[in-house]
Enzyme design. Structure first.
Site, PDB file in Angstrom:
ATOM      1  N   LYS A  80     -10.564   6.326  16.081  1.00 28.43           N
ATOM      2  CA  LYS A  80      -9.255   5.853  16.584  1.00 28.43           C
ATOM      3  C   LYS A  80      -8.392   7.045  16.965  1.00 28.43           C
ATOM      4  CE  LYS A  80      -7.763   3.360  13.100  1.00 28.43           C
ATOM      5  NZ  LYS A  80      -8.914   3.634  12.260  1.00 28.43           N
ATOM      6  N   MET A 170       4.222  -1.600   1.823  1.00 30.14           N
ATOM      7  CA  MET A 170       4.314  -0.647   0.712  1.00 30.14           C
ATOM      8  C   MET A 170       5.331  -1.047  -0.358  1.00 30.14           C
ATOM      9  SD  MET A 170       1.950   1.191   1.688  1.00 30.14           S
ATOM     10  CE  MET A 170       1.959   2.183   0.216  1.00 30.14           C
ATOM     11  N   MET A 337      -3.621  -2.480   0.079  1.00 27.46           N
ATOM     12  CA  MET A 337      -3.072  -3.834   0.217  1.00 27.46           C
ATOM     13  C   MET A 337      -3.692  -4.881  -0.696  1.00 27.46           C
ATOM     14  SD  MET A 337      -0.569  -3.512   2.075  1.00 27.46           S
ATOM     15  CE  MET A 337      -0.363  -1.780   1.704  1.00 27.46           C
ATOM     16  N   GLY A 374      -0.104   2.917   4.158  1.00 27.11           N
ATOM     17  CA  GLY A 374      -0.829   2.385   5.291  1.00 27.11           C
ATOM     18  C   GLY A 374      -0.464   3.035   6.603  1.00 27.11           C
TER      19      GLY A 374
HETATM   20  P1  MGD Z   1       1.774  -3.120  14.848  1.00 29.77           P
HETATM   21  O1  MGD Z   1       0.678  -3.590  15.734  1.00 29.77           O
HETATM   22  O2  MGD Z   1       1.565  -1.842  14.171  1.00 29.77           O
HETATM   23  O3  MGD Z   1       2.048  -4.262  13.786  1.00 29.77           O
HETATM   24  O4  MGD Z   1       2.764  -5.144  11.637  1.00 29.77           O
HETATM   25  P2  MGD Z   1       3.379  -4.636  12.991  1.00 29.77           P
HETATM   26  O5  MGD Z   1       4.245  -3.481  12.792  1.00 29.77           O
HETATM   27  O6  MGD Z   1       4.016  -5.827  13.616  1.00 29.77           O
HETATM   28  O7  MGD Z   1       3.117  -3.086  15.667  1.00 29.77           O
HETATM   29  C1  MGD Z   1       3.714  -1.898  16.100  1.00 29.77           C
HETATM   30  C2  MGD Z   1       4.313  -2.177  17.451  1.00 29.77           C
HETATM   31  O8  MGD Z   1       5.033  -1.024  17.893  1.00 29.77           O
HETATM   32  C3  MGD Z   1       3.240  -2.449  18.479  1.00 29.77           C
HETATM   33  O9  MGD Z   1       3.594  -3.562  19.253  1.00 29.77           O
HETATM   34  C4  MGD Z   1       3.217  -1.160  19.299  1.00 29.77           C
HETATM   35  O10 MGD Z   1       2.828  -1.357  20.642  1.00 29.77           O
HETATM   36  C5  MGD Z   1       4.643  -0.697  19.207  1.00 29.77           C
HETATM   37  N1  MGD Z   1       4.849   0.766  19.367  1.00 29.77           N
HETATM   38  C6  MGD Z   1       3.931   1.754  19.319  1.00 29.77           C
HETATM   39  N2  MGD Z   1       4.533   2.951  19.430  1.00 29.77           N
HETATM   40  C7  MGD Z   1       5.857   2.732  19.585  1.00 29.77           C
HETATM   41  C8  MGD Z   1       6.993   3.586  19.748  1.00 29.77           C
HETATM   42  O11 MGD Z   1       6.900   4.804  19.790  1.00 29.77           O
HETATM   43  N3  MGD Z   1       8.210   2.980  19.851  1.00 29.77           N
HETATM   44  C9  MGD Z   1       8.348   1.629  19.830  1.00 29.77           C
HETATM   45  N4  MGD Z   1       9.570   1.131  19.935  1.00 29.77           N
HETATM   46  N5  MGD Z   1       7.289   0.808  19.686  1.00 29.77           N
HETATM   47  C10 MGD Z   1       6.062   1.342  19.547  1.00 29.77           C
HETATM   48  C11 MGD Z   1       2.331  -4.291  10.649  1.00 29.77           C
HETATM   49  C12 MGD Z   1       2.420  -5.011   9.318  1.00 29.77           C
HETATM   50  O12 MGD Z   1       1.633  -6.198   9.400  1.00 29.77           O
HETATM   51  C13 MGD Z   1       1.979  -4.228   8.181  1.00 29.77           C
HETATM   52  S1  MGD Z   1       2.510  -2.614   8.123  1.00 29.77           S
HETATM   53  C14 MGD Z   1       1.249  -4.758   7.179  1.00 29.77           C
HETATM   54  S2  MGD Z   1       0.682  -3.778   5.915  1.00 29.77           S
HETATM   55  C15 MGD Z   1       0.900  -6.175   7.086  1.00 29.77           C
HETATM   56  N6  MGD Z   1      -0.525  -6.359   6.936  1.00 29.77           N
HETATM   57  C16 MGD Z   1      -1.071  -7.580   7.183  1.00 29.77           C
HETATM   58  C17 MGD Z   1      -2.306  -7.977   6.608  1.00 29.77           C
HETATM   59  O13 MGD Z   1      -2.959  -7.238   5.840  1.00 29.77           O
HETATM   60  N7  MGD Z   1      -2.774  -9.212   6.907  1.00 29.77           N
HETATM   61  C18 MGD Z   1      -2.105 -10.047   7.761  1.00 29.77           C
HETATM   62  N8  MGD Z   1      -2.617 -11.239   8.024  1.00 29.77           N
HETATM   63  N9  MGD Z   1      -0.934  -9.692   8.313  1.00 29.77           N
HETATM   64  C19 MGD Z   1      -0.409  -8.491   8.035  1.00 29.77           C
HETATM   65  N10 MGD Z   1       0.798  -8.153   8.568  1.00 29.77           N
HETATM   66  C20 MGD Z   1       1.525  -6.974   8.225  1.00 29.77           C
HETATM   67  P1  MGD Z   2      -7.049  -4.272   3.970  1.00 30.96           P
HETATM   68  O1  MGD Z   2      -8.221  -4.626   4.818  1.00 30.96           O
HETATM   69  O2  MGD Z   2      -5.748  -4.871   4.325  1.00 30.96           O
HETATM   70  O3  MGD Z   2      -6.980  -2.678   3.994  1.00 30.96           O
HETATM   71  O4  MGD Z   2      -5.576  -0.635   3.966  1.00 30.96           O
HETATM   72  P2  MGD Z   2      -6.430  -1.541   3.006  1.00 30.96           P
HETATM   73  O5  MGD Z   2      -5.568  -2.182   1.990  1.00 30.96           O
HETATM   74  O6  MGD Z   2      -7.555  -0.730   2.525  1.00 30.96           O
HETATM   75  O7  MGD Z   2      -7.325  -4.731   2.455  1.00 30.96           O
HETATM   76  C1  MGD Z   2      -8.044  -4.006   1.531  1.00 30.96           C
HETATM   77  C2  MGD Z   2      -8.936  -4.822   0.668  1.00 30.96           C
HETATM   78  O8  MGD Z   2      -8.235  -5.691  -0.209  1.00 30.96           O
HETATM   79  C3  MGD Z   2      -9.905  -5.726   1.408  1.00 30.96           C
HETATM   80  O9  MGD Z   2     -11.177  -5.126   1.417  1.00 30.96           O
HETATM   81  C4  MGD Z   2      -9.886  -7.021   0.619  1.00 30.96           C
HETATM   82  O10 MGD Z   2     -11.156  -7.566   0.386  1.00 30.96           O
HETATM   83  C5  MGD Z   2      -9.217  -6.591  -0.672  1.00 30.96           C
HETATM   84  N1  MGD Z   2      -8.650  -7.690  -1.481  1.00 30.96           N
HETATM   85  C6  MGD Z   2      -8.363  -8.966  -1.127  1.00 30.96           C
HETATM   86  N2  MGD Z   2      -7.893  -9.646  -2.203  1.00 30.96           N
HETATM   87  C7  MGD Z   2      -7.894  -8.807  -3.255  1.00 30.96           C
HETATM   88  C8  MGD Z   2      -7.532  -8.932  -4.628  1.00 30.96           C
HETATM   89  O11 MGD Z   2      -7.115  -9.965  -5.129  1.00 30.96           O
HETATM   90  N3  MGD Z   2      -7.645  -7.790  -5.392  1.00 30.96           N
HETATM   91  C9  MGD Z   2      -8.148  -6.629  -4.922  1.00 30.96           C
HETATM   92  N4  MGD Z   2      -8.258  -5.616  -5.756  1.00 30.96           N
HETATM   93  N5  MGD Z   2      -8.504  -6.505  -3.621  1.00 30.96           N
HETATM   94  C10 MGD Z   2      -8.372  -7.564  -2.797  1.00 30.96           C
HETATM   95  C11 MGD Z   2      -4.422  -1.103   4.546  1.00 30.96           C
HETATM   96  C12 MGD Z   2      -3.765   0.056   5.265  1.00 30.96           C
HETATM   97  O12 MGD Z   2      -4.623   0.485   6.301  1.00 30.96           O
HETATM   98  C13 MGD Z   2      -2.458  -0.292   5.809  1.00 30.96           C
HETATM   99  S1  MGD Z   2      -1.346  -1.035   4.761  1.00 30.96           S
HETATM  100  C14 MGD Z   2      -2.089   0.041   7.067  1.00 30.96           C
HETATM  101  S2  MGD Z   2      -0.507  -0.300   7.590  1.00 30.96           S
HETATM  102  C15 MGD Z   2      -2.985   0.753   7.984  1.00 30.96           C
HETATM  103  N6  MGD Z   2      -3.582  -0.187   8.907  1.00 30.96           N
HETATM  104  C16 MGD Z   2      -4.803   0.049   9.445  1.00 30.96           C
HETATM  105  C17 MGD Z   2      -5.349  -0.768  10.481  1.00 30.96           C
HETATM  106  O13 MGD Z   2      -4.699  -1.698  10.980  1.00 30.96           O
HETATM  107  N7  MGD Z   2      -6.606  -0.477  10.923  1.00 30.96           N
HETATM  108  C18 MGD Z   2      -7.333   0.552  10.415  1.00 30.96           C
HETATM  109  N8  MGD Z   2      -8.539   0.774  10.891  1.00 30.96           N
HETATM  110  N9  MGD Z   2      -6.830   1.376   9.476  1.00 30.96           N
HETATM  111  C19 MGD Z   2      -5.614   1.104   8.964  1.00 30.96           C
HETATM  112  N10 MGD Z   2      -5.123   1.927   7.973  1.00 30.96           N
HETATM  113  C20 MGD Z   2      -4.053   1.457   7.167  1.00 30.96           C
HETATM  114 FE1  SF4 Z   3      -8.284   8.372  11.630  1.00 26.82          FE
HETATM  115 FE2  SF4 Z   3      -6.156   7.846  10.116  1.00 26.82          FE
HETATM  116 FE3  SF4 Z   3      -6.884  10.368  10.526  1.00 26.82          FE
HETATM  117 FE4  SF4 Z   3      -5.858   8.946  12.526  1.00 26.82          FE
HETATM  118  S1  SF4 Z   3      -4.794   9.541  10.629  1.00 26.82           S
HETATM  119  S2  SF4 Z   3      -7.653  10.283  12.621  1.00 26.82           S
HETATM  120  S3  SF4 Z   3      -6.649   6.901  12.082  1.00 26.82           S
HETATM  121  S4  SF4 Z   3      -8.048   8.817   9.430  1.00 26.82           S
END
Ligand code: MGD
Ligand code: MGD
Ligand code: SF4
Length: 752
Positions: A80, A170, A337, A374
């Site tokens: 990525k 977070m 998460m 994350g």
């Molecule tokens: P992103 O796709 O990161 O997801 O949710 P979002 O923040 O809604 O959205 C970032 C947006 O900012 C994108 O549309 C991107 O195009 C835009 N962008 C990129 N760069 C810039 C910039 O420089 N300026 C501006 N203004 N915009 C920019 C993330 C949220 O989602 C998170 S953090 C978590 S941990 C949650 N995880 C989660 C999950 O585990 N499961 C499910 N089902 N839903 C989840 N939703 C949550």
């Molecule tokens: P997730 O896939 O949301 O990712 O990073 P992670 O938290 O590692 O969930 C992690 C695991 O939680 C899953 O494997 C799921 O099976 C497990 N899980 C589900 N239920 C339970 C439970 O009850 N207990 C326990 N112990 N585990 C459970 C998230 C992180 O990744 C975040 S927050 C962000 S904002 C970034 N997003 C992101 C992305 O969108 N894509 C990629 N490729 N990397 C990312 N990095 C970051």
């Molecule tokens: Fe890959 Fe995360 Fe490092 Fe970017 S910050 S290169 S997504 S491990």
């Protein structure tokens, strides 16, 4: 291992599988395209690992990216990170402002767009007061952007409605650290990986979500066969494939497992009284200080046999992992998460920390409790700058009069300017927007129409005519664009300058590599223009540019244990990231907090080794948190559990990674992962269409049948805008952190 561009692209589609093998992990160390005219130092746009990158520029355009050899990632990037350039030039880039007229977005000038925005905010303020306006930001915005927005709202408008996606991400980790140590943020750093002999990875799929860190863990294990890896996750993820012990359990029951581990550690006399007698207070769930005996009594409800009944994990395996954790010379825990996105997220965080406080696996190289952030700037941008509805910068809280007074003094405000009542947290805020109680909302760098849980509820609210949303978003196809009233074109990543702070408290500068496209402006310039047009006092917002904001933020932090006064712009331009506290210009930054000789907040002549200065007596808190079920447990009507999460090649709502052909090809659409036994009982074969129904909605996904999910559990990744699983998820949230339970809800499935 050096790869050519061709090698990299060939492996792209198989990257998830490759990660599990670790020895052939696809790393990109070299420039992938034509030799650029110059290299500009920055940070990867994606995960909280925070890898340093060098951006290659040729003819004023970004042509390639390589890893920064001087940052913690030592020149390595995952795919990525290495494939970012096409995103900048995607055809969907928004390059001018738009205003919605008769339901359609129409091009507009900056003046027209900003006048409309400012008009709406001014009317809301005049007619309904500061609680009727809001800012909804992001852990992907730069530190300066989050600090500025929070100051405009809290000091300029007297509105504490400042929230953002870190609440979805977070908040429970913050709650965990603050309740255990009195202060947020991890105390260790990535170097701990190189010294650990046991890794306890719980609720984190590191191999897909923090690939470069996972590579470091895998390399550590490869280098020393005695190093143990325990993975606690109801799915057998790629991360679990390098585990010595993969602990699979009924989702949500890990609180019982963690308490049972503590029970075993004490029973086996692997606890460390020398540490906890001096540095730890034992606390009941209702905040009473008790003694160790009371804790032992509490743990009697969590013998391994009792925990087995709750979780389905054999008592013998609980014993084994507890002994492994405690008897290692140094244990590092990582979580994300799987623990945070739970209605007991804060408690789950506390229970992991308990194991470290009980064994003394903390504050030593290779021993630490490390919550992985994350987003690339969830720590540095939102948590540290206090850009949430209940916080003020550098660990202060709105509720405390003394904290408000300190900030008012530092910001040169009249006493009493900052409103004493916290604003609305994310779910409450979007509820209020849906009811048009919030009249005007500024959304920046986040895509809530895709990412909020139970999202149909909120998109209905976004359609109303009596509320107003301005969105700063670089891509026309982001879901929230469908609902905004004004769309502003932000400069993207390499087109602007500012700081990202990653999981290990490391702040690195992204230097501007190229000019913004079309009429795009950096979010800092957009916010400064907004404040000026709103008539915010120029003494409150005196900044001319992003560097001015940074300098004020350094100053504001310097009166607190956060202290990054020493991180001047000049240093940031030269060095590849510095970890706070970093109080002076010659300070190297801090690897381990709370330890004499390491943490500059502790006087050198302090008599003890550790000092948890977040609490007046200098002691951390070990909390007795009971197991409690999820908000929506499976039942006769909805007999299975639905969990959601990530895949290695996509970022969140896919607005960026879907624009990279190699990444899109690797995961073109969302699917449902089903255990092979469940599939055979339900007559579902790989590739069949399967209907998923929850109490919120019904959707159809293609089946991926495997041994990854345990029986009774299905998993859907949430990146796909055409198959948004958040129509099915639940918006129940943790009472303390207010973080939603994306990880567990009840579902029924059938072949479609
Ligand atoms: P992103 O796709 O990161 O997801 O949710 P979002 O923040 O809604 O959205 C970032 C947006 O900012 C994108 O549309 C991107 O195009 C835009 N962008 C990129 N760069 C810039 C910039 O420089 N300026 C501006 N203004 N915009 C920019 C993330 C949220 O989602 C998170 S953090 C978590 S941990 C949650 N995880 C989660 C999950 O585990 N499961 C499910 N089902 N839903 C989840 N939703 C949550
Ligand atoms: P997730 O896939 O949301 O990712 O990073 P992670 O938290 O590692 O969930 C992690 C695991 O939680 C899953 O494997 C799921 O099976 C497990 N899980 C589900 N239920 C339970 C439970 O009850 N207990 C326990 N112990 N585990 C459970 C998230 C992180 O990744 C975040 S927050 C962000 S904002 C970034 N997003 C992101 C992305 O969108 N894509 C990629 N490729 N990397 C990312 N990095 C970051
Ligand atoms: Fe890959 Fe995360 Fe490092 Fe970017 S910050 S290169 S997504 S491990």
């Amino acid at each position: 291992m050096k790869l050519t561009r061709r090698d990299v692209l060939k492996t792209a589609a198989a990257s998830s599988a490759m990660v599990a093998l670790n020895s052939s992990f696809p790393m990109v160390e070299e420039a992938l395209a034509a030799e650029p005219d110059k290299w500009v130092k920055a940070v990867c746009r994606f995960c909280g690992t925070g890898c340093g990158v060098m951006i290659g520029v040729k003819g004023g355009k970004v042509v390639t990216v390589k890893g920064d050899p001087n940052n913690h990632n030592k020149g390595f990037l995952c795919l990525k990170g290495a494939l970012m350039p096409p995103i900048v030039y995607a055809k969907e880039r928004v390059t001018k402002p738009y205003i919605r007229k008769n339901g359609q977005l129409q091009p507009a000038s900056w003046d027209e767009a900003m006048n409309l925005v400012v008009g709406k905010f001014k009317i809301a303020l005049k007619e309904h007061g500061p609680t009727s306006i809001a800012f909804y930001g992001s852990g992907q915005a730069l530190t300066e952007e989050s600090y500025l927005a929070s100051k405009i709202w809290k000091a300029g408008f007297r509105s504490n409605n400042v929230e953002g996606n870190p609440r979805l991400c977070m908040a429970s980790a913050v709650g965990g650290y603050v309740t255990s140590f009195g202060k947020d943020e991890p105390s260790g750093s990535y170097e701990d990986i190189d010294a650990a002999t046991c890794f306890f990875i719980i609720g984190s799929n590191m191999s897909e979500c923090h690939p470069i860190l996972f590579k470091r863990v895998a390399s550590r294990k490869q280098a020393d066969p005695n190093v143990k890896v325990i993975v606690v996750d109801p799915r057998k993820t790629n991360t679990a494939r390098i585990a010595d012990e993969h602990v699979s359990f009924k989702p949500g029951t890990d609180l019982a497992i963690l308490n049972a581990m503590a029970y075993v550690i004490i029973q086996e006399e692997l606890d460390n009284p020398r540490f906890y007698e001096k540095y730890v207070n034992f606390m009941t769930n209702d905040k009473k200080k008790v003694n160790f005996k009371a804790y032992q009594k509490f743990l009697e409800d969590y013998t391994p046999e009792k925990a087995e009944k709750i979780s389905g994990v054999p008592a013998e395996q609980i014993r084994r992992i507890a002994i492994m954790f405690a008897s290692a010379s140094g244990t590092v825990s990582f979580w994300t998460m799987g623990l945070n996105q739970r209605i007991r997220g804060v408690w789950a965080n506390n229970l992991v920390t308990n194991l470290h406080l009980l064994t003394g696996h903390i504050g030593k190289p290779g021993a630490t409790n490390f919550s992985l952030t994350g987003q690339p700037n969830a720590c540095g941008g939102v948590r540290d700058t206090g850009s949430l509805c209940h916080l003020l910068p550098a660990g202060r809280v709105i509720k405390k009069a003394s904290h408000r007074a300190q900030l008012e003094k530092q910001w040169g405000l009249k006493p009493g300017t900052i409103a004493p009542k916290p604003g609305l947290h994310t779910i409450a805020l979007w509820n209020a927007f849906s009811e048009a109680k919030i009249k005007a909302m500024f959304v920046l760098c986040t895509n809530p129409a895709h990412s909020l849980p139970n999202v149909n509820m909120y998109t209905e609210g976004m359609k109303r005519k009596d509320n107003f949303m301005v969105l700063s978003e670089p891509f026309m196809d982001a879901e929230t664009v469908k609902y905004c009233d004004v769309l502003l074109p932000p400069a993207f990543w390499c087109e602007k300058r500012g700081v990202y702070g990653c999981s290990e408290r490391r702040y690195s500068l992204l230097m501007q590599a190229v000019e913004p496209m079309g009429e795009c402006k950096s979010d800092i310039d957009i916010l400064l223009d907004f404040a000026r047009r709103m008539g915010v006092d120029s003494k409150v917002i005196p900044f001319k540019n992003v560097d001015d904001v940074w300098d004020e933020w350094r100053e504001v932090s310097s009166a607190t244990p956060y202290n990054f006064k020493g991180m001047t712009r000049a240093r940031q331009e030269k060095e590849s990231g510095l970890r706070w506290p970093c109080p002076t210009e010659d300070h190297p930054g801090t690897k381990i907090r709370y330890v004499r000789g390491e943490d500059p907040n502790i006087p050198k002549d302090y008599k003890n080794k550790y000092w948890y200065y977040g609490y007046p007596d200098g002691k951390a808190k070990l909390w007795m948190r009971p197991y409690a079920p999820a908000a929506e447990e499976p039942d006769a009507e909805y007999p299975m559990v639905l969990t959601t999460g990530r895949v290695i090649d996509h970022w969140h709502t896919g607005t960026m990674t879907m624009k990279v052909p190699e990444l899109r090809r690797s995961f073109p659409k969302a699917y449902v992962e089903i255990n092979e036994d469940d599939a055979s009982k339900l007559g579902i074969k790989n590739g069949d269409n399967v209907e998923l129904e929850t109490r919120r909605d019904t959707m159809v996904f293609q089946a991926k049948v495997s041994d990854v999910c345990r029986p009774g559990l299905v998993f859907v990744p949430w990146f796909d805008a055409n198959l948004m699983i958040n129509k099915l998820t639940l918006n129940a949230f943790d009472k303390g952190s207010k973080q939603p339970e994306y990880k567990i809800c009840a579902v029924r499935i059938k072949k479609a």
